[in-house]
Motif scaffolding. Structure first.
Motif, PDB file in Angstrom:
ATOM      1  N   PHE A 107      10.015  12.306  45.492  1.00 50.45           N
ATOM      2  CA  PHE A 107       8.874  12.982  44.868  1.00 50.45           C
ATOM      3  C   PHE A 107       7.613  12.550  45.610  1.00 50.45           C
ATOM      4  O   PHE A 107       7.317  11.364  45.695  1.00 50.45           O
ATOM      5  CB  PHE A 107       8.766  12.592  43.389  1.00 50.45           C
ATOM      6  CG  PHE A 107       7.737  13.386  42.630  1.00 50.45           C
ATOM      7  CD1 PHE A 107       8.124  14.439  41.819  1.00 50.45           C
ATOM      8  CD2 PHE A 107       6.377  13.103  42.741  1.00 50.45           C
ATOM      9  CE1 PHE A 107       7.180  15.194  41.118  1.00 50.45           C
ATOM     10  CE2 PHE A 107       5.436  13.858  42.050  1.00 50.45           C
ATOM     11  CZ  PHE A 107       5.838  14.896  41.242  1.00 50.45           C
ATOM     12  N   LEU A 108       6.889  13.507  46.151  1.00 46.86           N
ATOM     13  CA  LEU A 108       5.653  13.189  46.872  1.00 46.86           C
ATOM     14  C   LEU A 108       4.467  13.711  46.079  1.00 46.86           C
ATOM     15  O   LEU A 108       4.470  14.858  45.621  1.00 46.86           O
ATOM     16  CB  LEU A 108       5.658  13.863  48.256  1.00 46.86           C
ATOM     17  CG  LEU A 108       6.834  13.518  49.174  1.00 46.86           C
ATOM     18  CD1 LEU A 108       6.780  14.378  50.441  1.00 46.86           C
ATOM     19  CD2 LEU A 108       6.805  12.038  49.539  1.00 46.86           C
ATOM     20  N   LEU A 109       3.480  12.852  45.964  1.00 46.28           N
ATOM     21  CA  LEU A 109       2.283  13.241  45.231  1.00 46.28           C
ATOM     22  C   LEU A 109       1.162  13.436  46.251  1.00 46.28           C
ATOM     23  O   LEU A 109       0.838  12.525  47.011  1.00 46.28           O
ATOM     24  CB  LEU A 109       1.932  12.121  44.248  1.00 46.28           C
ATOM     25  CG  LEU A 109       0.878  12.441  43.223  1.00 46.28           C
ATOM     26  CD1 LEU A 109       1.349  13.544  42.271  1.00 46.28           C
ATOM     27  CD2 LEU A 109       0.547  11.184  42.413  1.00 46.28           C
ATOM     28  N   ALA A 110       0.577  14.626  46.230  1.00 49.01           N
ATOM     29  CA  ALA A 110      -0.430  14.940  47.249  1.00 49.01           C
ATOM     30  C   ALA A 110      -1.602  13.981  47.213  1.00 49.01           C
ATOM     31  O   ALA A 110      -2.154  13.626  48.253  1.00 49.01           O
ATOM     32  CB  ALA A 110      -0.900  16.377  47.076  1.00 49.01           C
ATOM     33  N   GLN A 111      -1.977  13.543  46.015  1.00 52.18           N
ATOM     34  CA  GLN A 111      -3.159  12.675  45.973  1.00 52.18           C
ATOM     35  C   GLN A 111      -2.881  11.291  46.577  1.00 52.18           C
ATOM     36  O   GLN A 111      -3.796  10.614  47.020  1.00 52.18           O
ATOM     37  CB  GLN A 111      -3.742  12.572  44.567  1.00 52.18           C
ATOM     38  CG  GLN A 111      -2.911  11.783  43.589  1.00 52.18           C
ATOM     39  CD  GLN A 111      -3.517  11.851  42.183  1.00 52.18           C
ATOM     40  OE1 GLN A 111      -4.073  12.860  41.768  1.00 52.18           O
ATOM     41  NE2 GLN A 111      -3.387  10.770  41.448  1.00 52.18           N
ATOM     42  N   ASP A 112      -1.595  10.897  46.649  1.00 52.81           N
ATOM     43  CA  ASP A 112      -1.245   9.645  47.345  1.00 52.81           C
ATOM     44  C   ASP A 112      -1.303   9.864  48.852  1.00 52.81           C
ATOM     45  O   ASP A 112      -1.778   9.030  49.599  1.00 52.81           O
ATOM     46  CB  ASP A 112       0.207   9.226  47.044  1.00 52.81           C
ATOM     47  CG  ASP A 112       0.392   8.768  45.617  1.00 52.81           C
ATOM     48  OD1 ASP A 112      -0.614   8.511  44.955  1.00 52.81           O
ATOM     49  OD2 ASP A 112       1.565   8.691  45.179  1.00 52.81           O
ATOM     50  N   ASP A 113      -0.735  10.988  49.293  1.00 49.86           N
ATOM     51  CA  ASP A 113      -0.573  11.196  50.727  1.00 49.86           C
ATOM     52  C   ASP A 113      -0.343  12.689  51.009  1.00 49.86           C
ATOM     53  O   ASP A 113       0.794  13.158  51.060  1.00 49.86           O
ATOM     54  CB  ASP A 113       0.635  10.362  51.203  1.00 49.86           C
ATOM     55  CG  ASP A 113       0.729  10.309  52.716  1.00 49.86           C
ATOM     56  OD1 ASP A 113      -0.002  11.063  53.378  1.00 49.86           O
ATOM     57  OD2 ASP A 113       1.545   9.507  53.226  1.00 49.86           O
ATOM     58  N   ALA A 114      -1.436  13.387  51.212  1.00 53.28           N
ATOM     59  CA  ALA A 114      -1.324  14.838  51.440  1.00 53.28           C
ATOM     60  C   ALA A 114      -0.593  15.118  52.758  1.00 53.28           C
ATOM     61  O   ALA A 114       0.171  16.081  52.878  1.00 53.28           O
ATOM     62  CB  ALA A 114      -2.715  15.472  51.466  1.00 53.28           C
TER      63      ALA A 114
END
Ligand code: NAD
Length: 501
Positions: A107-114
């Motif tokens: 799961f990738l969160l854009a606010q962590d690492d776009a």
């Protein structure tokens, strides 16, 4: 036991009723990146993919989840400690069946690492970027059918001097990278409830690309694929009770399970630019033409979603909390049946092998499923994205069918009452004078206009993004709507419905 790779065998051995993914999760590759890992995705597309991985041992089609809004952090935080495993609880009067899904593996969160999100979409392993981002995620103007390019988020993404903020910013950046690398574009697969969800995605991304880079626009126009699809599975919002039930009954501690009904359907246009898994092997109705999807879509959006929207606001104003209680109420029950039968059904195309009367009966049974405890407030979310899709097209078509005979035109009273219910709700004060929390991207505008217009619909109907001139200018519709609103404001929702029924 907390759900995790390590604990899963023990969870299953302690409770044999728990079904769990039987395949090895090692060496799976992300063929699908999914944006908007909410309840629906996890109960629908992910379940089909899980069946594919279980039954056909496919290694290339696991899912990488992506969140591009600030509200996605809690999902990441719930799933990460449990190795992205989660439980789908199917509920009916036969009981509750928990199934642990293994197809989501990151799961990738854009606010962590776009950048990580763009790189994952652009990766040659990724073949499909699917999405359930709600109707408002598309920046689609219902009236002009154009991208709302003036919105600040889209403007920021067009300017491109920071990380992307909208779906189109991410899709564009990743597709441009694939273009530069000589890859095929990934398929953009919308699973949101919108008529022509693929066509809308195509048109919005192409509009964005045209403003940003004509070469990418031309490439996507020629090589891109945006299948249309009809998606169906009622998936209530997860509540605390679902978690305690799962822990107490089956010994599974899951940070964010999802509850759903046994029924599921997906009619999918076979249009993919970079390959797809054999969805048809696990019950997806893969069809050749857009026309076929459109017909199924029309049935579903105009019957299921329209009924949900029609009952939602009137039921809320009448004090109902759960959908099954609304359906058990004879007044609401006849309102919905009559709206479907008299006002919507005559507009629908016949589909070979589909019995529309039976479809309507099944819908009522599904709505009435007391074990789902689907909440009326869930159905009240985002009316501005729903009415133009589910209700207004039927009203507009009824008007077109009998334009010259306003006194004795085609039936649209119940559909119009649904609009009146939404308008009354948008005022944000309930029948007892208590505030209503209106959850809608246009909530402020709706509330201001509902209050300005009072019992008259004209100010709200003036919102050009939501209502076409055909509706605003139809004397009979406006009169029906005015009558319905006056009744709602004077005698209340319950009494109004009794009078209509
Ligand atoms: P949910 O609230 O559980 O999840 C919504 C997801 O959309 C979240 O991940 C959120 O971050 C994301 N999102 C919201 N606005 C966004 C934006 N502007 N840009 C990008 N992402 C955004 O809701 P859900 O039940 O999963 O429903 C999501 C959508 O699925 C619905 O809007 C509908 O189109 C479709 N759907 C839902 C159901 C159902 O019964 N729940 C049934 C059929 C289709």
């Amino acid at each position: 036991l907390r759900l995790s790779n390590k604990n899963l065998p023990e969870i299953c051995s302690r409770n044999t009723e728990v079904e769990a993914c039987s395949y090895s999760r090692d060496n799976l590759k992300h063929g699908i990146v999914h944006v908007g890992v909410g309840g629906f995705h996890r109960a629908h597309l992910a379940v089909y993919v899980d069946k594919l991985l279980s039954q056909f041992d496919l290694k290339d089609w696991s899912i990488c989840g992506v969140g591009i809004t600030q509200w996605d952090a809690p999902m990441r935080d719930a799933l990460k400690p449990q190795d992205y495993l989660y439980t789908v609880i199917e509920r009916s009067d036969q009981g509750s069946q928990p199934k642990v899904m293994g197809c989501l593996t990151d799961f990738l969160l854009a606010q962590d690492d776009a950048e990580a999100v763009i790189a994952k979409m652009a990766d040659p392993q990724t073949h499909i970027v699917s999405m359930t981002i709600t109707e408002s995620g598309y920046f689609y103007n219902e009236n002009t059918h154009e991208l709302e390019a003036h919105k600040p988020e889209i403007q920021a993404d067009l300017k491109g001097d920071g990380p992307p903020r909208t779906i189109f910013g991410f899709l564009f950046a990743a597709q441009a990278r694939r273009h530069a690398a000589g890859l095929k574009p990934f398929t953009v697969l919308s699973c949101d409830n919108m008529q022509g969800n693929g066509s809308i995605s195509r048109s919005m991304l192409l509009s964005f690309a045209k403003l940003k880079d004509p070469a990418i626009h031309a490439w996507l126009e020629k090589e891109g694929a945006f299948p249309n699809s009809m998606v169906d599975r009622i998936t209530p919002r997860t509540v605390e009770e679902h978690k305690t039930f799962l822990a107490d009954t089956f010994g599974i501690e899951d940070g964010w399970p999802v509850v759903t009904e046994p029924f599921m359907q997906w009619v999918l246009e076979d249009q993919f630019s970079d390959g797809r898994p054999p969805f048809e092997k696990v019950g997806v109705q893969v069809v050749k033409t857009l026309h076929e999807v459109e017909q199924f879509e029309m049935h579903k959006l105009r019957l299921l979603n329209a009924s949900h929207s029609a009952l939602a606001y009137l039921a809320y104003l009448s004090g109902f909390e759960y959908v099954h209680d609304v359906i058990a109420d004879p007044v609401f029950n006849s309102y919905i049946i009559n709206m479907m039968q008299h006002e919507v059904r005559p507009l629908l195309p016949e589909i070979e092998g589909v019995d529309i009367d039976q479809y309507c009966k099944t819908l009522l049974a599904r709505f009435g499923n007391p074990t789902l405890r689907d909440e009326v407030v869930r159905l009240c979310l985002g009316g501005s994205g729903k009415f133009p899709q589910f209700i207004m097209p039927s009203i507009a078509e009824q008007i077109r069918r009998a334009p010259s005979n306003p006194a004795d035109g085609a039936p649209l009273r119940r559909l119009t009452l649904a609009v009146a219910g939404w308008f009354r709700f948008s005022n944000a004060i309930d029948e007892h004078g208590n505030p209503i929390k209106v959850n809608d991207p246009m909530a402020d505008e709706l509330q201001a206009k509902a209050r300005e217009g009072g019992q008259k619909p004209h100010v709200l109907l003036g919102i050009k993004m939501l209502f076409g001139d055909d509706l605003r200018g139809d004397e009979r519709f406006v009169r029906e709507l005015t009558d319905a609103m006056e009744s709602l404001y004077t005698v209340g929702a319950r009494k109004t419905l009794e009078n209509y029924v």
